[in-house]
Design an enzyme around this catalytic site. Structure first.
Site, short mmCIF file in Angstrom:
data_model
loop_
_atom_site.label_atom_id
_atom_site.label_comp_id
_atom_site.label_asym_id
_atom_site.label_seq_id
_atom_site.Cartn_x
_atom_site.Cartn_y
_atom_site.Cartn_z
N ASP A 228 104.39 11.01 27.63
CA ASP A 228 104.61 12.05 26.79
C ASP A 228 104.20 11.58 25.46
OD1 ASP A 228 105.23 14.44 25.58
OD2 ASP A 228 107.47 14.62 26.22
C1 BGC Z 1 106.26 17.69 24.88
C2 BGC Z 1 105.24 17.65 26.16
C3 BGC Z 1 103.95 18.19 25.75
C4 BGC Z 1 103.33 17.15 24.73
C5 BGC Z 1 101.93 17.62 24.37
C6 BGC Z 1 105.64 16.76 23.76
O1 BGC Z 1 106.43 17.11 22.74
O2 BGC Z 1 107.49 17.06 25.44
O3 BGC Z 1 105.80 18.59 27.05
O4 BGC Z 1 103.17 18.35 26.98
O5 BGC Z 1 104.21 17.22 23.57
O6 BGC Z 1 102.26 18.72 23.52
#
Ligand code: BGC
Length: 813
Positions: A228
């Site tokens: 993540d």
């Molecule tokens: C989220 C993810 C997301 C990523 C990219 C994170 O804050 O938890 O689900 O894919 O950001 O935007």
């Protein structure tokens, strides 16, 4: 499935890379893509959120995306075939935007209805989540784009998500939280998985052994574990089965990882394994020379599919007979509610895409009832904070076109200029020189649509100034409510100033924002110029709405949540509808007995008036075609196809598993496998509507259940039941099979879902449905393995967790 049986030999390509090149590949090049390595024919791999659309590399209304209904709407369909088509439409969108990897589906569980990203996840049940998610992943990958089930693992709340640790037993992990991931890997062969922010049992997800076992070692995952965004904390994650650090180019790996390999702290063999996986992914999505991705093939048109999927997920939970409405017989409709005009079609945070156009319930009803007189009343304010200014009130002073001019300035000099058609502005990738600028400037001419005191404001932390016709009306320094990474974007503070305007008046607006230097997400910026809603006369709003309802044959009230309630980055604090919406429904229902309420939320809300209205439809965040789909269901041109994928509580105080707040940094999943309806069955509390529940426009009987008498641990039970459409219309039903066990040495739920099947029948028709239940559905996790308790289980067949008229025994050998 590999798209390229004759793909290049990735082992050989690996051999041509230096250690520095290999390590560099393991951290992103920027927000959304990986580094290309020309000498081995590797181009950059582009990733994008997701999961209910594909935003692409920029967050920009000039490059819009299809906004599909959110995951709770999809899961309410209980329909794997629909989930497969949903995935295929995502793949088509991804390819249109040059995206190779879709960052979804989100398959964490609805452990508590307070979970902030509940709207984005499927269900409280791991089997329902897993089967829909596997179908979704197949739909994406069969069309040449990688899916990324996320967030691995036990990331079912948002509070302190970067630091909190989930304390959870191995059995609970295996039977509940890991199961959906297992299905997407073993059944759908997901090409990527995203590791979570949180820790599990004290070890942060990107360094956790769970990435190796069961994901790689037991399930045979051969794809890429993408972190993540910013979840990699140190080079320790490189010793674990974490493959790719996102975003880049700066991160915790980079030179530190190179040094760690050179010093022997991290094995080069670990680096090689990660690189091989990235090259394999590249071959699958056509990012390696000599490979091409499968071309997306789907018969579904984006908007048409969005409309169908939204209706397939709508759950009718109450109907005294008012629905469906006959468009020919209705002469006057009162359409009421903030969300009827400004609908929520998606949840907040990274799941957000920018649709080209949204069909509101009001638009949908106007189109579906062309002969009727439609009166709209706001009724109650649902919005909190500022909402963007409507495009049709704005003129860009530089171009004369609708919109605003945006400039990035450094010491008064413009480095970058954009003409935008929105006032909710996000730079998260793209060319804007966020880091090199000190000031953001927005200019526009606002034409007031009515005489009022406009509450002109902004949502962003730090110093903003607004001038209206040359006069400084706002000079504020707004503080963030919490210091979590990304809060400036996910949870910005609002400030506003009162600006009296008269209808038709044109106001020259200029905004200056001091770009903060310490957002944590270097190069990203979010800023909204907008207006707060006028909530100074709530009684008056309700009175006018009730009067409109009294004049009408039927009142349709759309109630719902807002961006301050359901979003990534924080959890909910209350299940109540925001503002005065409950009082509004009560008043409207009193004024007109033919009141239909559509609930526009991504997750459960309390509906204290639910037995006082004629009909209640749970419609979720319905995507860009939400209003058309709602009208389809109201008129009966489509069946409300949904059944609850999650228990709908009557009162927050009844919810058996509610807590989402870490104590000393820990969230304890002490309820074990008793989550969702299993917890409700154990607590004995009665929800408003049980798991699996939903009405259609016809009626059903499910009986004559039979099942294989005996099953071995490696076998499956075939369950059959006779399903009859006993009503007068064609319809859709979900046949559900649960298991229970009376004499047992294991702490088991009262019953648990083991299978389901969609049935569509003409009036009067009967069908024998066959549902195959693998023996694993009866197993429990004990001492490091799946255990099969011999003896008798009972299968319950019916229409919800609380309506299971047919039972049949089955013996585990
Ligand atoms: C989220 C993810 C997301 C990523 C990219 C994170 O804050 O938890 O689900 O894919 O950001 O935007």
């Amino acid at each position: 499935m590999s798209a390229n049986p004759a793909a290049p030999d990735v082992q050989e390509l690996l051999g041509r890379l230096t250690l520095a090149e290999k390590v560099k590949l393991l951290t992103g090049r920027d927000f959304w893509s990986t580094w290309p390595i020309e000498k081995i024919g590797l181009r950059s791999i582009l990733m994008s959120d997701g999961p209910s659309g594909v935003r692409g590399p920029v967050w920009d209304e000039r490059e819009p995306s299809l906004n599909l209904p959110s995951a709770t709407a999809l899961s309410a369909s209980w329909d794997d075939a629909l989930a497969y088509r949903y995935g295929a439409v995502i793949a088509q969108e991804a390819r249109r935007k040059g995206v190779d990897v879709a960052l979804g589906p989100t398959i964490n569980l609805h452990r508590s209805p307070l979970g902030g990203r509940h709207f984005e996840a499927f269900s409280e049940d791991p089997l329902l989540t897993g089967s829909l998610a596997a179908a979704y992943v197949r739909g994406i990958q069969d069309n040449g784009v990688a899916a990324t089930p996320k967030h691995y693992i036990a990331n079912d709340y948002e509070t302190d998500r970067f630091t909190a640790s989930t304390d959870v037993s191995e059995r609970t992990l295996r039977e509940m939280y890991l199961l959906p991931f297992e299905k997407t890997v073993t059944e759908a062969r997901a090409w990527a998985v995203m590791s979570a922010y949180n820790a599990v049992n004290g070890v942060t997800a990107t360094e956790n052994d769970l990435l190796e076992t069961p994901l790689n070692s037991e399930w045979g995952f051969d794809g890429v574990v993408v972190s993540d965004w910013t979840a990699v904390r140190s080079t320790n994650a490189a010793r674990a089965a974490q493959d790719l650090e996102m975003p880049g180019p700066r991160g915790a790996w980079g030179d530190a990882l190179l040094a760690a390999v050179e010093s022997g702290a991290v094995d080069e063999a670990d680096i090689d394994r990660k690189v091989l996986r990235i090259l394999t992914l590249a071959a699958r999505v056509g990012a390696l020379e000599g490979t091409t991705a499968v071309e997306p093939v789907t018969a579904d048109s984006g908007a048409g599919f969005a409309r169908e999927a939204a209706a397939e997920g709508m759950v009718l939970v109450r109907n005294t007979g008012v629905l469906p409405l006959d468009p020919g017989a209705v002469t006057r409709i009162a359409v009421i509610g903030h969300n009827a005009d400004r609908a929520r079609t998606q949840g907040g945070g990274s799941a957000t895409v920018v649709p080209e156009k949204v069909v509101s319930p009001l638009d949908g009803i106007l189109a579906a009832f062309p002969e009727a007189e439609v009166e709209y009343a706001l009724g109650a304010v649902a919005q909190e904070g500022v909402a963007e200014l409507p495009l049709d009130t704005l003129t860009n002073p530089a171009t004369g076109e609708p919109g605003v001019r945006v400039r990035f300035l450094s010491e008064g000099r413009a480095l970058f200029t954009e003409d935008r058609r929105a006032t909710r502005l996000v730079w998260f990738g793209g060319d804007a020189p966020v880091e090199r600028s000190d000031t953001l400037e927005i200019t526009t001419r606002y034409a007031a649509p009515r005489t009022e005191t406009l509450r002109l404001g902004v949502a962003a932390p730090g110093v903003s100034r607004i001038w209206a016709d040359g006069e400084l009306v706002l000079d504020a320094d707004a503080r963030l409510a919490d210091e979590q990474l990304g809060a400036a974007f996910l949870h910005p503070p609002t400030t506003s100033a009162a600006v009296p305007v008269t209808a038709g008046q044109v106001v020259e607006i200029r905004v200056e924002y001091e770009i903060p230097k310490d957002t944590g997400l270097t190069g990203a910026l979010a800023y909204t110029l907008g207006a707060e809603a006028d909530d100074s006369d709530p009684e008056g709003l309700i009175e006018r709405a009730a009067a409109a309802a009294a004049r009408a044959d039927v009142a349709v009230v759309v109630v719902g949540t807002n961006s301050e309630v359901e979003s990534e980055g924080f959890d909910r604090t209350s299940l109540a509808l925001p503002g005065h919406q409950d009082a509004l429904v009560t008043a409207v229902a009193r004024a007109n007995p033919r009141t239909v309420v559509a609930v526009n939320s991504g997750s459960p809300v309390e509906l204290p008036w639910r037995d006082d209205v004629a009909a209640v439809l749970l419609t979720w965040f319905g995507g860009q075609e939400y209003g058309n789909a709602l009208a389809d269901v109201l008129t009966g041109s489509r069946e409300p196809g949904g059944r609850l994928p999650t228990t709908w509580p009557a009162r927050q105080s009844d919810v058996p598993v509610l807590d989402v707040t870490p104590v000393n940094g820990v969230v304890r999943y002490d309820e074990g496998v008793h989550v969702g309806y299993r917890a409700w069955l154990r607590s004995g509390a009665t929800p408003a509507y049980p798991f699996g529940y939903g009405l259609g426009y016809t009626t059903w009987a499910v009986d004559r259940a039979t099942a294989t008498a005996e099953v071995a641990p490696d076998g499956a039970v075939e369950v059959r039941a006779e399903v009859t459409n006993t009503g007068g219309r064609a319809g859709k039903h979900i046949v559900q099979v649960y298991a229970s066990r009376t004499h047992t040495a294991v702490d088991r739920p009262a019953r648990w879902l083991v299978g389901h099947e969609v049935v569509r029948l003409a009036p009067g028709a009967t069908e024998t449905v066959k549902i195959s239940v693998p023996a694993r559905a009866f197993a429990h996790w004990e001492e490091g393995a799946w255990a099969y308790e011999p003896g008798e289980f009972t299968l319950h067949v019916g229409s919800s967790a609380d309506d299971l008229p047919a039972t049949v025994p089955v013996r585990m050998r």
